[in-house]
Structure formats: C-alpha cells, structure tokens
Design an enzyme around this catalytic site. Structure first.
Site, PDB file in Angstrom:
ATOM      1  N   ASP A 121      20.695 -26.237 -39.095  1.00 30.02           N
ATOM      2  CA  ASP A 121      20.635 -25.642 -37.963  1.00 30.02           C
ATOM      3  C   ASP A 121      19.951 -24.366 -37.856  1.00 30.02           C
ATOM      4  O   ASP A 121      19.820 -23.912 -36.925  1.00 30.02           O
ATOM      5  CB  ASP A 121      21.995 -25.500 -37.331  1.00 30.02           C
ATOM      6  N   ASP A 180      18.849 -34.141 -33.035  1.00 26.19           N
ATOM      7  CA  ASP A 180      18.770 -32.694 -33.093  1.00 26.19           C
ATOM      8  C   ASP A 180      17.955 -31.990 -33.780  1.00 26.19           C
ATOM      9  O   ASP A 180      17.576 -30.938 -33.444  1.00 26.19           O
ATOM     10  CB  ASP A 180      20.192 -32.184 -33.283  1.00 26.19           C
TER      11      ASP A 180
HETATM   12  N1  GLY Z   1      23.234 -29.849 -31.962  1.00 24.77           N
HETATM   13  C1  GLY Z   1      24.710 -30.114 -31.686  1.00 24.77           C
HETATM   14  C2  GLY Z   1      24.742 -30.446 -30.435  1.00 24.77           C
HETATM   15  O1  GLY Z   1      23.818 -30.749 -29.649  1.00 24.77           O
HETATM   16  O2  GLY Z   1      26.008 -30.720 -30.019  1.00 24.77           O
END
Ligand code: GLY
Length: 409
Positions: A121, A180
């Site tokens: 992330d 993501d």
């Molecule tokens: N990247 C985590 C979400 O979109 O919940």
C-alpha cells in the site's frame, strides 16, 4: 445507504439526475464551476471540523454516527496518505494557510512510513500525500521521501510471478495480488521518470502486464484477489475478499483497475493500457446495475439490488479516473466519459451523499462501503471517498473548465 424511492425522486426533482444514460450532454460548464467552488469552500470548512476530531499522532479513517466519534488509524494503515492529500488539494484551491499547516503536521507524522514494507500500500500512502506535496511545493526533501518509498515498495516485487505481492502469506493465501495494487504503480513510475532508478517503472510495467493477462474476465471486469504459487508462478485461485462473490465485480475494484490502467497509459503511452482502461470504463458505464445517479452499489452483482448499500468511494474514484481517461480518447468517448463523471460529481454533491456542514465527523461524503462481507465500514464516510471526490473536482477544473484539450476524432 439504501437509496429509497423517495430519495431517488428527490434527486430527480433537484435536477441532479440528468438522464438515465452515460451519454447525456455534458453539464453546462457554469454549473460545474459553481459546483466546484461550492464544494471546495465547503471542504475547507468541513476539514477544519475533522481536524478538531483527530488527535495529532493518528489519521482519520471513518466516523461512527452512533457515538459521534471519528475512528482513526495509525500511519501504517493503507489510508494514511489520504487525509494529508485531501488537505493539500483543498489548500491548492483555497490557499487557506490553516489547511496547509494541518497538512504539514500530518505529513510529518507520516514520513517514517517511507521504510514500510509490510504490504503493497505504500503508493497509496506516500504518493497521495508526498506526491501532492512535491507537486505543489517542489521541496527536495519530499522527493527524497518518494524515492525511499519507491525503494521500499519495490522490495515486494516477486520475479517468479512477475508482480508485486500485495499481502503476506496467510492462512487464506500463498502469494496474493489484488487489483487495488494497480494504484501503487503511480509512485513507482513517477520516481523513475523523475530521476530515480528506472527499475521501479520496469517493475510497474511488468506488474501491469501480469495483471492485464491474469486478473480480468472476458467482459473486462476484474477479480479482486489472485493467489499465486511463488515457486511455479502459476495462479492458484481467483477469488474475492471484499466483493459479494468470487465471480462478481466488486465495485471499488473495478474503479482501481480503471484508474490504474489510465495512469499506466499516462506514464507509458502503451496503447494496450489505454484500451484496457476504455474497456473497463465501458463495463462500468454500461452495466445494467449501475444506478441512474451513477453511484455504484458496493458490488455490481450485490445481492438485494436495489435494496443494498452504495459505495460513494467507488463513485468518486471512478469519476476521477474517467476525467483523466477523457483526455486520451476520441471526442465521442470523451463526451461519454466526462459526461458520466459530471453526473457522478453532481450526485455526490447533492444532499443525498454530501454531509451537512459540521456533521459527519467533518468528513465530506457519506455512504461509502469498505468491506461489507466483514460487516466493516458499511454505509459510512471514508477518507479515500473524500480524497478522490476532491481530486475529481480539481481535475475537472484543470482539464475541462480551462478547455485546454486538443480535439481528437
Ligand atoms: N485497497 C483497499 C480497499 O479498496 O478497500
């Protein structure tokens, strides 16, 4: 929020639902100009309320209306960059010094995460924050922080699967890669293109190519999680984590893919990425379960539609991505994409989604859904919904109010 018939009628009366299709005439520019101004003025006031609700050492995450309490996170939570990033966007528009001061205080507590390698992330965390700070102020220290962050993120690249590992091995997954993750590629590409090691962009390209090959269904919707075998590089399973079913299109995931391939086209000019973004956009905009106000349900195939929750964060993120994609396509598609983004922004700016001043803990938008299968963050404000909403408004102002685009047919 389960949008009732009555609320829907209210939106229609307010003129916020312009038409049932994504191809409607673009909203008049004067209306958008007023909307952007009103939203940014409101955002500055509202974020001063939010600032009062968040202790100095943590970041806002969401809000619990029952206890009237803002829920916070430490700086390692994936969302830690969105609050400083939103403050910087608000400052960019308002030039309000107290907003800038708050942004700088939050950047200071976030900086240490440049060394974080515990998951994928770091792009979200450091580029939405320090990326915007460097863009606005050009301070060399911010660039060094971005360089270090790219080095940290790149440690998660796994040559055997040609991708960046999203989460560590667990009882559920061997080597998970989630859609993501496309969002984290912006940090890598930017650092390489701005004097950093070219290997970061090469990693981003490799990851994007692997995702393009493995993550999509024939209709260009994406799976949420692919689990890889690190020894053989093979895909072990294609499943969901936050969606309704392994086979269903989790709405925010479709947004991450759309935004991700659009940004990869920005950095590479690779037509394959542009085509992928265009196809994802068409999947979203032509989906029969996309509501008339164009703010998706939390999953395009969520059980109980229309009596289920929306995800305003997906709406905001898709609007922002469509505005960038609109720059790269023919006039016809641009009209479709920008027209759809306008409708999303009009809906999000309405009383249905936008909080009343001083309410909502200080967050701007209501009605997002984080992870419904875990009953976590359902029908609440979320820090990233605000971030992409404000980003989309500024993108609209920069690219479409100024009318600087060249015509393409
Ligand atoms: N990247 C985590 C979400 O979109 O919940």
């Amino acid at each position: 929020m389960k949008l009732s018939k009555q609320l829907f009628k209210g939106l229609v009366c307010a003129g916020l639902i312009l038409s049932g299709t994504a191809n409607a005439q673009n909203a008049p520019k004067e209306q958008m100009k007023k909307l952007i101004d009103a939203n940014l003025t409101f955002a500055a006031q509202q974020y001063k309320v939010l600032a009062q609700n968040v202790p100095a050492s943590v970041m806002p995450k969401t809000y619990n209306a029952k206890d009237n309490k803002v829920i916070t996170s430490d700086t390692q939570w994936w969302c830690s960059g969105f609050y400083p990033g939103t403050l910087l966007y608000i400052y960019e528009y308002t030039k309000d010094p107290s907003i800038l001061q708050e942004a700088k205080q939050r950047l200071a507590i976030l900086e240490k995460e440049k060394h974080f390698t515990g998951n994928h992330d770091l792009g979200f965390m450091m580029f939405c924050s320090f990326g915007n700070a460097y863009r606005l102020f050009g301070v060399p220290e911010y660039k060094t922080i971005l360089d270090t962050s790219a080095a940290s993120l790149s440690t998660r690249f796994r040559p055997s699967i040609s991708a960046i590992q999203s989460w560590d091995k667990s009882k559920n997954f061997n080597c998970p890669v989630i859609i993501d993750n496309m969002m984290n590629l912006e940090l890598l590409c930017w650092v390489s293109d701005n004097g950093g090691d070219p290997k970061y962009k090469n990693i981003a390209i490799t990851h994007a190519n692997t995702t393009l090959k493995n993550h999509f269904r024939p209709d260009y919707s994406s799976y949420h999680v692919l689990d890889y075998d690190l020894n053989t590089g093979k895909v072990l399973k294609k499943v969901t984590w936050q969606g309704a079913a392994d086979s269903s299109p989790w709405s925010r995931g479709q947004g991450w893919g759309l935004y991700g391939y659009t940004l990869m086209y920005r950095f590479t000019k690779d037509q394959a990425y542009l085509n992928q973004a265009r196809r994802i956009a068409q999947f979203i905009l032509k989906h029969p379960n996309l509501p008339a106000d164009m703010i998706p349900y939390w999953d395009f195939n969520a059980p109980g539609i229309p009596n289920t929750y929306r995800d305003a964060s997906a709406g905001a993120l898709i609007a922002s991505a469509l505005l960038e994609l609109g720059q790269y396509v023919s006039n016809k598609e641009r009209k479709q994409f920008v027209g759809a983004a306008e409708k999303m922004l009009l809906s999000l700016s309405s009383d249905t989604y936008r909080a009343k001043p001083g309410t909502n803990g200080g967050f701007i938008l209501m009605h997002s859904t984080g992870a419904l299968p875990f009953k976590s963050e359902v029908d609440v404000p979320l820090t990233y919904a605000d971030y992409y909403f404000i980003e989309a408004l500024l993108r609209y102002k920069k690219w479409y109010l100024a009318d600087t685009l060249t015509t393409k047919n």
